[in-house]
Motif scaffolding. Structure first.
Motif, short mmCIF file in Angstrom:
data_model
loop_
_atom_site.label_atom_id
_atom_site.label_comp_id
_atom_site.label_asym_id
_atom_site.label_seq_id
_atom_site.Cartn_x
_atom_site.Cartn_y
_atom_site.Cartn_z
N ALA A 29 0.83 -1.21 0.00
CA ALA A 29 0.00 0.00 0.00
C ALA A 29 0.86 1.25 0.00
O ALA A 29 0.55 2.24 -0.71
CB ALA A 29 -0.93 -0.01 1.22
N ALA A 30 1.97 1.26 0.75
CA ALA A 30 2.86 2.43 0.77
C ALA A 30 3.53 2.64 -0.58
O ALA A 30 3.66 3.78 -1.05
CB ALA A 30 3.92 2.24 1.87
N GLU A 31 3.95 1.54 -1.21
CA GLU A 31 4.58 1.69 -2.52
C GLU A 31 3.57 2.16 -3.57
O GLU A 31 3.92 2.90 -4.50
CB GLU A 31 5.21 0.37 -2.96
N TYR A 32 2.33 1.73 -3.44
CA TYR A 32 1.30 2.18 -4.39
C TYR A 32 1.10 3.69 -4.27
O TYR A 32 0.94 4.39 -5.28
CB TYR A 32 0.00 1.43 -4.10
N ARG A 33 1.09 4.21 -3.06
CA ARG A 33 0.93 5.66 -2.87
C ARG A 33 2.13 6.41 -3.44
O ARG A 33 1.99 7.48 -4.03
CB ARG A 33 0.75 5.98 -1.39
N ARG A 34 3.34 5.85 -3.25
CA ARG A 34 4.52 6.49 -3.83
C ARG A 34 4.50 6.42 -5.35
O ARG A 34 4.96 7.34 -6.04
CB ARG A 34 5.80 5.83 -3.31
N GLY A 35 3.93 5.32 -5.87
CA GLY A 35 3.91 5.16 -7.32
C GLY A 35 3.06 6.19 -8.03
O GLY A 35 3.30 6.52 -9.20
N ILE A 36 2.04 6.73 -7.36
CA ILE A 36 1.19 7.76 -7.97
C ILE A 36 2.01 9.00 -8.31
O ILE A 36 1.87 9.60 -9.39
CB ILE A 36 0.02 8.10 -7.03
N PHE A 37 2.90 9.41 -7.41
CA PHE A 37 3.76 10.59 -7.66
C PHE A 37 4.94 10.22 -8.56
O PHE A 37 5.36 10.99 -9.41
CB PHE A 37 4.27 11.15 -6.33
N TYR A 38 5.48 9.00 -8.38
CA TYR A 38 6.65 8.61 -9.15
C TYR A 38 6.32 8.46 -10.64
O TYR A 38 7.14 8.81 -11.50
CB TYR A 38 7.18 7.28 -8.60
N SER A 39 5.10 7.96 -10.96
CA SER A 39 4.76 7.73 -12.36
C SER A 39 4.72 9.05 -13.15
O SER A 39 5.17 9.12 -14.30
CB SER A 39 3.40 7.03 -12.46
N GLN A 40 4.22 10.11 -12.52
CA GLN A 40 4.19 11.41 -13.21
C GLN A 40 5.60 11.94 -13.45
O GLN A 40 5.93 12.44 -14.54
CB GLN A 40 3.38 12.40 -12.36
N ASN A 41 6.48 11.81 -12.45
CA ASN A 41 7.87 12.26 -12.63
C ASN A 41 8.59 11.42 -13.67
O ASN A 41 9.39 11.95 -14.46
CB ASN A 41 8.60 12.18 -11.29
N ARG A 42 8.28 10.12 -13.67
CA ARG A 42 8.93 9.24 -14.65
C ARG A 42 8.50 9.61 -16.07
O ARG A 42 9.33 9.67 -16.99
CB ARG A 42 8.54 7.79 -14.34
N PHE A 43 7.22 9.90 -16.27
CA PHE A 43 6.75 10.28 -17.60
C PHE A 43 7.32 11.63 -18.04
O PHE A 43 7.69 11.82 -19.20
CB PHE A 43 5.22 10.33 -17.61
N ASN A 44 7.43 12.58 -17.11
CA ASN A 44 8.03 13.88 -17.46
C ASN A 44 9.49 13.72 -17.88
O ASN A 44 9.96 14.40 -18.81
CB ASN A 44 7.92 14.83 -16.28
N SER A 45 10.20 12.81 -17.21
CA SER A 45 11.61 12.58 -17.57
C SER A 45 11.73 11.98 -18.97
O SER A 45 12.60 12.38 -19.76
CB SER A 45 12.24 11.66 -16.53
N ILE A 46 10.84 11.02 -19.30
CA ILE A 46 10.87 10.41 -20.63
C ILE A 46 10.53 11.46 -21.70
O ILE A 46 11.14 11.50 -22.79
CB ILE A 46 9.88 9.23 -20.70
N THR A 47 9.60 12.35 -21.38
CA THR A 47 9.20 13.39 -22.36
C THR A 47 10.35 14.35 -22.63
O THR A 47 10.60 14.74 -23.79
CB THR A 47 7.98 14.14 -21.82
N ARG A 48 11.05 14.78 -21.57
CA ARG A 48 12.19 15.70 -21.75
C ARG A 48 13.28 15.07 -22.60
O ARG A 48 13.84 15.69 -23.51
CB ARG A 48 12.74 16.12 -20.39
N ASP A 49 13.61 13.79 -22.30
CA ASP A 49 14.65 13.11 -23.08
C ASP A 49 14.23 12.94 -24.53
O ASP A 49 15.05 13.11 -25.45
CB ASP A 49 14.96 11.75 -22.46
N LEU A 50 12.96 12.61 -24.77
CA LEU A 50 12.48 12.43 -26.15
C LEU A 50 12.54 13.75 -26.92
O LEU A 50 12.92 13.77 -28.10
CB LEU A 50 11.05 11.88 -26.13
#
Length: 426
Positions: A29-50
């Motif tokens: 449950a704790a990792e799921y809550r962290r994943g909500i914020f991490y997924s947005q940061n991960r997608f922003n990082s992929i977008t910048r690199d692309l």
């Protein structure tokens, strides 16, 4: 010492089970809550690199693919990813596009965006990122499973050790530990006033002992006066009074008549505990000989109808008693009509004309004895005629309860009256 070990070991094992489950659920449950914020940061990082790679290298070139794959790094958190150069698909992970379209779960979040290359052609990015990675579920489940397995194995070992080394305490030890000590009765003062009463009771007992030798003489005289002269009994009656051999009669295959009330008692108890009904059939076929071919076939017809020969019993010389489980009066009448027709067809087959009477009595949700139910069935049988060969004893349960209540009230009243008369005489 063994009791202390048990009191410590059992809570420890239960704690291991509970903590293992809590660790598995809380950590995910704790990792799921962290994943909500991490997924947005991960997608922003992929977008910048692309965006950076698209402006430096032409899409579809080898250098573009190398730089883009290098920027992704560890893809364990990515469920799917697609790149389109204009309308053309240039990159897909997983390899099949249909696999990416099937990804639809609460553990995955979809993101889409568009960047522009150096020549101005748009590059569309669609990414699915795990909020809770499958590898995390695997590792945490493995840790919890290992803890539960170790606790289970230790419990099995402890039980084997405990059963081999357990000892039953001796009776003296059990009495000394479980029961409190009782004060001696010698400490209590003796009542001297009760001594005359003891003397009176001893005198009364002496008088009774002196009068008792005369009682057997009076009983012997009464028995002699009431005794009738012995007469030789016929051989048939002597054979009937002999105890039956085996459970079933060899002539009919039914149970012996002497066993009917005992079995009916047990069936009444079983039906009362299950709140079920029960019916008793008393059948008579006037003058039938069970040893004849017609009688043997009728007995077979009855047994096929009942299917349990331990519920069918002989009744006098030309009848049978049948116990039907879980049958009320209405259903029993239908069964009786079918049984009457089957027996009549056998008699007509052998060109015999005999009266067939069936008396029925049902428990009707009453608490009733086997003797009373049998008497009701016999009473119904005695009322059968050629025009009405089937008679059922129908009872109103409410009126029967009122009758029992009135009977018990009268008994109590008689007891109270007798006690008052005794007190008045005293």
């Amino acid at each position: 010492m063994r009791a202390k070990g048990s009191s410590f070991f059992i809570p420890a094992v239960c704690a291991v089970y509970i903590l293992s489950v809590l660790f598995f659920v809380v950590s995910l449950a704790a990792e799921y809550r962290r994943g909500i914020f991490y997924s947005q940061n991960r997608f922003n990082s992929i977008t910048r690199d692309l965006s950076r790679i698209s402006k430096n290298y032409t899409p579809q070139s080898k250098k573009f693919y190398d730089e883009f794959l290098f920027s992704l790094g560890n893809v364990s958190d990515i469920a799917g990813l697609q790149l389109k150069y204009g309308e053309e698909l240039i990159f897909s992970y997983p390899g099949k596009v249909s696999d990416l379209e099937k990804i639809n779960s609460s553990l995955v979040k979809m993101y889409t965006t568009t960047v522009f290359s150096e020549n101005g052609i748009p590059v569309s990015l669609m990414s699915s990122i795990y909020l809770l990675k499958p590898v995390s579920i695997f590792y945490r489940g493995r840790i919890a499973l290992i803890a539960v397995l170790l606790a289970t194995v230790s419990t099995a070992v402890y039980l084997v050790f405990f059963t081999r080394n357990s000892k039953v305490p001796a009776p003296a030890e059990a009495n000394s530990t479980e029961y409190p000590e009782i004060e001696s009765y010698d400490d209590f003062p003796e009542d001297t006033e009760e001594m005359p009463q003891e003397n009176e009771t001893s005198l009364e007992s002496d008088e009774i002992q002196q009068e008792s030798p005369e009682q057997p003489e009076e009983e012997d005289v009464l028995a002699f006066l009431n005794e009738e002269p012995e007469q030789p009994e016929p051989e048939e009656s002597q054979n009937e009074k002999e105890e039956p051999s085996g459970l079933f009669c060899p002539d009919t295959g039914f149970g012996w008549e002497q066993y009917m009330l005992t079995r009916l008692d047990s069936e009444l108890i079983r039906s009362a505990s299950g709140d079920q009904d029960l019916s008793l059939f008393t059948i008579i076929i006037k003058g039938i000989s069970w040893t004849s071919e017609c009688g043997k076939e009728i007995s077979r017809v009855i047994l096929e109808k009942i299917k349990f020969n331990d519920l069918v019993f002989n009744y006098k010389e030309d009848g049978a008693s049948i116990i039907f489980q879980n049958q009320n009066t209405d259903k029993s009448l239908v069964i009786a009509e079918e049984l009457h027709a089957d027996i009549a067809s056998v008699l007509s087959k052998y060109n015999e004309s005999r009266f067939i009477g069936i008396g029925i009595s049902s428990r009707s949700l009453r608490l009733i004895s086997s003797t009373r139910l049998a008497n009701e069935s016999e009473e119904a049988l005695s009322r059968t005629t050629n025009d009405s060969p089937i008679i059922a004893f129908r009872v109103n349960p409410e009126r029967y309860k009122d009758y029992l209540a009135s009977e018990s009230f009268q008994d109590e009243k008689q007891d109270s009256d007798s006690k008052e008369n005794v007190q008045e005489e005293l």
